[in-house]
Design an enzyme around this catalytic site. Structure first.
Site, PDB file in Angstrom:
ATOM      1  N   HIS A 191      43.927  37.954  41.582  1.00  0.00           N
ATOM      2  CA  HIS A 191      44.823  36.841  41.239  1.00  0.00           C
ATOM      3  C   HIS A 191      45.849  36.607  42.355  1.00  0.00           C
ATOM      4  O   HIS A 191      45.797  35.596  43.022  1.00  0.00           O
ATOM      5  CB  HIS A 191      45.530  37.013  39.880  1.00  0.00           C
ATOM      6  CG  HIS A 191      44.581  37.193  38.737  1.00  0.00           C
ATOM      7  ND1 HIS A 191      43.626  36.258  38.442  1.00  0.00           N
ATOM      8  CD2 HIS A 191      44.421  38.210  37.847  1.00  0.00           C
ATOM      9  CE1 HIS A 191      42.923  36.684  37.399  1.00  0.00           C
ATOM     10  NE2 HIS A 191      43.378  37.869  37.027  1.00  0.00           N
ATOM     11  N   ASP A 199      35.800  36.288  36.502  1.00  0.00           N
ATOM     12  CA  ASP A 199      36.781  36.971  35.662  1.00  0.00           C
ATOM     13  C   ASP A 199      36.429  36.921  34.173  1.00  0.00           C
ATOM     14  O   ASP A 199      35.603  37.687  33.703  1.00  0.00           O
ATOM     15  CB  ASP A 199      38.170  36.360  35.973  1.00  0.00           C
ATOM     16  CG  ASP A 199      39.320  37.128  35.346  1.00  0.00           C
ATOM     17  OD1 ASP A 199      39.067  38.116  34.659  1.00  0.00           O
ATOM     18  OD2 ASP A 199      40.488  36.744  35.545  1.00  0.00           O
TER      19      ASP A 199
HETATM   20 ZN   LIG Z   1      40.731  40.477  35.233  1.00  0.00          ZN
END
Ligand SMILES: [Zn+2]
Length: 443
Positions: A266, A317
């Site tokens: 991220h 993800d």
């Molecule tokens: Zn994750």
């Protein structure tokens, strides 16, 4: 030896090359020649554009069961997390294997030849270990073997429900109770031909600084990839600063995590010092834009990170969708919305993140490129779909990144073996298995 003739192939430059012959033997690429106008006798013809295998560098396979089901109503990352915990709490090793196998097969259809599974669902309900404490990790390894792709199992240390809080509810299944028991468990996992074992610090919310240093030590002693969720939400930064007076990135730097092969997953809400730390250590930043959109996380400043010295990889993800082309273009397009500028990341740079960048951060430095000596992972995307019809060689890389869909993938070869032919998995009925596995978990 098998020869593949590619109508177009991307060999790592700004443009695709026309008429490329790729010789494959023993699972590796032995030769690459350009300017071959027609397939020689005996060569396998690959029409469309052929690229190296894609690496999905951040996956939580079980979250495939959430698709669509978390899209009703209102809320935030934190309310989504409660829905995710409810699914996590239902899984047993058999259900996990079925769901992961179908999810990895869906990835194979999308051109993914290697997955980084960030694995934290370790134990039975209430945190009781299975007879084999790695039973859930072994289910994931069995799942990739069936689906035909490679895995880096990033075994995640997860100790706290929040800073200074014990794990509660489903979180109890994630925790080994301390970093030493975590080391003891992961030591029993072994690398294989298609398997690498790596380490993960779930986040600086779930792992205290001392334990983070312990995970880092284990990873660096074995020269294993180390990943961590970093600054996905502003609240994570606020909690770290309140408890320690440091950002998550600074805490990871203190724990020496940035010194080895480190990937920040991220890396959305960073301050200037965080960007410098990640850039100066040549860290990889794994961006997961379709999930970051879905969870209302925010838009990271990836151009700034790359300019500082970081590299990029991509992950689907939570699997809100599984389409690495969508992830790649989202890095650029989301940043356009936030910055008011176009062309911050070129198509070839984004394709590199989806291939070589992802493989590198998962510990497969010999994959993700079409060149002699590399693993023979070849993905061919048709140019006949309504999305790509009319594509010309000159701008084929741009068309691929900005308009292709996962369903345009027609052929996938992994280590010289055919895995997807004419858009179908060679051994798995993927829609049927997905249906059975998802409904089975939710029943
Ligand atoms: Zn994750």
């Amino acid at each position: 030896m098998t020869a593949y003739w590619c109508e177009l192939a991307w060999l790592g430059g700004r443009r695709a090359e026309a008429g490329v012959l790729i010789d494959v033997g023993g699972g590796r690429i032995e030769g690459v020649s350009g300017g071959v106008s027609a397939p020689p006798p005996g060569a396998v013809r690959l029409d469309g554009i052929t690229i190296p295998g894609l690496a999905n560098a951040h996956s939580h396979a079980f979250q495939r069961a959430l698709r669509g089901r978390t899209q009703q109503g209102t809320g935030s990352f934190w309310s989504w997390r409660e829905q995710m915990y409810r699914v996590a709490d239902r899984l047993d090793p058999d259900g996990y294997l079925a769901l992961a196998r179908a999810t990895y097969a869906e990835m194979a259809l999308a051109g993914v030849t290697c997955v980084g599974e960030f694995h934290y669902l370790h134990h039975g309900q209430g945190g009781t270990p299975y007879e084999d404490p790695n039973e859930m990790g072994r289910a994931l390894i069995a799942a990739v073997a069936d689906a035909g792709v490679r895995i880096t199992l990033l075994d995640a240390c997860y100790l706290h429900g929040g800073i200074g809080e014990p794990p509660a509810g489903a979180q109890q299944r994630f925790s080994d109770g301390g970093v030493e028991p975590w080391v003891g468990r992961v030591e029993a996992l072994r690398d294989g031909d298609s398997v690498r074992i790596g380490a993960a610090i779930h986040s600086m919310r779930a792992v205290d600084p001392e334990a983070a240093a312990g995970v880092t030590r284990w990873a660096s002693e074995g020269q294993r990839p180390l990943h961590a969720h970093v600054s996905e939400q502003p609240a994570e930064n606020e909690a770290c600063v309140a408890a320690y007076g440091r950002t998550p990135t600074a805490l990871l730097a203190d724990a020496a995590a940035l010194e080895g092969s480190f990937t920040a997953v991220h890396a959305t809400h960073l301050d200037d010092a965080d960007v410098s730390l990640l850039g100066e250590s040549s860290a990889c930043c794994c961006v997961c834009p379709t999930t970051e959109r879905d969870l209302a996380d925010g838009i990271g400043a990836m151009r700034r990170l790359v300019d500082a010295g970081a590299s990029l990889s991509l992950g689907s993800d939570s699997h809100a969708v599984i389409d690495l082309f969508e992830e790649a273009r989202a890095v650029e397009l989301d940043e356009r919305l936030a910055s008011g500028e176009r062309g911050r990341h070129g198509a070839a740079e984004l394709l590199r993140a989806a291939t070589e960048g992802g493989h590198a951060c998962l510990g497969w430095p010999d994959a993700g490129r079409i060149e002699p000596g590399a693993r023979a992972d070849l993905v061919t995307v048709s140019l006949d779909s309504v999305r790509l019809a009319g594509t010309e060689a000159e701008t084929a890389v741009e068309a691929l990144i900005f308009a292709a869909a996962a369903s345009d993938v027609r052929s996938v070869i992994v280590g010289g073996r055919e895995l997807v032919s004419d858009g179908r998995h060679v051994s798995i009925d993927v829609p049927r298995e997905l249906h059975e596995a998802v409904t089975g978990v939710l029943a």
